[in-house]
Write a protein that holds these residues in place. Structure first.
Motif, PDB file in Angstrom:
ATOM      1  N   VAL A  63       0.810  -1.221   0.000  1.00 52.30           N
ATOM      2  CA  VAL A  63       0.000   0.000   0.000  1.00 52.30           C
ATOM      3  C   VAL A  63       0.839   1.266   0.000  1.00 52.30           C
ATOM      4  N   PHE A  67      -1.754   4.613   0.275  1.00 51.11           N
ATOM      5  CA  PHE A  67      -2.475   4.832   1.528  1.00 51.11           C
ATOM      6  C   PHE A  67      -1.718   5.829   2.401  1.00 51.11           C
ATOM      7  N   MET A  82      -7.237   6.016   1.492  1.00 43.81           N
ATOM      8  CA  MET A  82      -6.867   4.944   0.573  1.00 43.81           C
ATOM      9  C   MET A  82      -7.159   5.390  -0.848  1.00 43.81           C
ATOM     10  N   ASP A  89      -7.161  -5.114  -2.201  1.00 43.37           N
ATOM     11  CA  ASP A  89      -7.340  -4.339  -0.966  1.00 43.37           C
ATOM     12  C   ASP A  89      -8.629  -4.705  -0.242  1.00 43.37           C
TER      13      ASP A  89
END
Length: 122
Positions: A63, A67, A82, A89
């Motif tokens: 991520v 993120f 996000m 995910d």
């Protein structure tokens, strides 16, 4: 009674964004390590992002760059922004708090929310 409550999950298409929120109550969580974990169907709960009480952050490799974790100590809240979401995910996202520094091990987290579902699908 210390309590964490997540919100903001939903069903989105790949490439979309979501912002998860975690409202903390029952204590001043500004001195706690705050983290996000997720659990996909049939898989173990995994670390996603952490915000240490000193202000630095860390993320799971999958991520990074997409993120971002942040906190508002005045409101006793933690957020997970996000972006560029992918089907992988998908999962239930949990907010958690620990009195320990520099840990991403679920067992070191004392307090957990009930989770919020994030589904990324076309």
């Amino acid at each position: 009674q210390r309590q964490l409550v997540e919100s903001g999950g939903g069903l989105v298409q790949p490439g979309a964004s979501l912002r998860l929120s975690c409202a903390a109550s029952g204590d001043t969580f500004s001195t706690y390590t705050m983290a996000w974990f997720r659990q996909a169907p049939g898989k173990e709960r995994e670390f996603v992002a952490v915000l240490w009480s000193i202000g630095s952050t860390a993320y799971v490799d999958s991520v990074k760059g997409r993120f971002a974790v942040s906190r508002d100590n005045a409101k006793n809240m933690v957020f997970l922004q996000m972006n560029s979401l992918k089907p992988e995910d998908t999962g239930v996202y949990y907010c958690a708090a620990s009195e320990r520094l520099f840990t991403t091990t679920p067992g070191d987290y004392n307090y957990w929310g009930q989770g919020t579902q994030v589904t990324v699908s076309s």
